[in-house]
Scaffold this active site. Sequence first.
Site, mmCIF file in Angstrom:
data_model
loop_
_atom_site.group_PDB
_atom_site.id
_atom_site.type_symbol
_atom_site.label_atom_id
_atom_site.label_comp_id
_atom_site.label_asym_id
_atom_site.label_seq_id
_atom_site.Cartn_x
_atom_site.Cartn_y
_atom_site.Cartn_z
ATOM 1 C CG LEU A 143 -1.962 -1.077 1.373
ATOM 2 C CD1 LEU A 143 -2.712 -0.904 2.692
ATOM 3 C CD2 LEU A 143 -2.942 -1.054 0.207
ATOM 4 C CG ASP A 144 0.547 4.176 -2.969
ATOM 5 O OD1 ASP A 144 1.419 3.397 -3.387
ATOM 6 O OD2 ASP A 144 -0.355 4.644 -3.682
ATOM 7 C CE LYS A 145 5.523 8.939 4.622
ATOM 8 N NZ LYS A 145 6.545 10.007 4.446
ATOM 9 N NE ARG A 242 -1.666 8.328 -4.793
ATOM 10 C CZ ARG A 242 -0.403 8.502 -4.397
ATOM 11 N NH1 ARG A 242 0.320 7.451 -4.012
ATOM 12 N NH2 ARG A 242 0.131 9.704 -4.397
#
Length: 326
Positions: A143-145, A242
Amino acid sequence: MTTTESNQRESLHEACIDANLNNKRLDQALAILFPDYSRSRLQTWIREKRVTLNGAVCRQRDKVSQGDQITLRAVLDNQVNCEPQNLPLDIVFEDEHLLIINKPANQVVHPAAGNPDNTVQNALLYHRPQLVELPRAGIVHRLDKDTTGLMVIAKTPLSHQKLFAALAARQVSREYRALVLGKLHVGDTINKPIGRHPTQRTRMAVNPLGKPAITHYRILEQFHSHTLLKVRLETGRTHQIRVHMAYIRHPILGDPTYGGRLQLPAGANDDLKGYMRQFKRQALHAKRLGFTHPVTGRQMHWESRMPDDMTALASKLRLHAQKTVE
């Protein structure tokens, strides 16, 4: 797991060829079965006789058949760049084969340039030291930050291999919640390939030369000038949701990379304006995760409620929308 030299370790992997891999070259099949290793590394191990097909030494051009048994003795450098750290770890589920965690915002999944520590991987190595024997401490997807929510971690080489294969075969269900700019009226599917941005190498973009990427989204709630979506991934490309939402001009609220300039709803009060201005991350949460257990064969799923900051943001947008209608 055995040690070969002071700076290396040997990891044993076993797999069975299924119908989808029937009649493929051995090196092609290995690349699909063990995607954590590069094609060139797998070919080297074939030449070094570290791969057997039904117990026999084989060549990379050999064809495989359904039901064939593959054994790989991988030799890996010890991962000394990630040290155990006593960091909080929100464990949702755990058995001897895997664990499910709920990742918070502002935490990178594994060390990388600019983020050498304080990652999920550092936490995993502290709380479950045996994970040092697996690539990236058993992490099979990211998962992204600043994306929150559910992740699965493998605890054994067998579950690691099977979970990777399930992800590659699109057999893992991943559902998100996303707050996006604009008032959408119908759900849809975005089927656009994603690759590196042609000029900005730290960004991804819809790119005809990229890898296939499919995102399904449905409307959960409409606000004055934003929409809460249920998003389901069919593929798992870097920054996929995104990038896809920005591509259709409905970027995720707060996205610092793909969201553009902050757009406040017309007539927003000071409370809403202030909250939106200080919301410095993409409003994206991995809410639901489901798959067939790699060992027991049981169908399992887990859910995680939206974090407090996203819930508060949705509530403020809802209140504003209600007042606008009045």
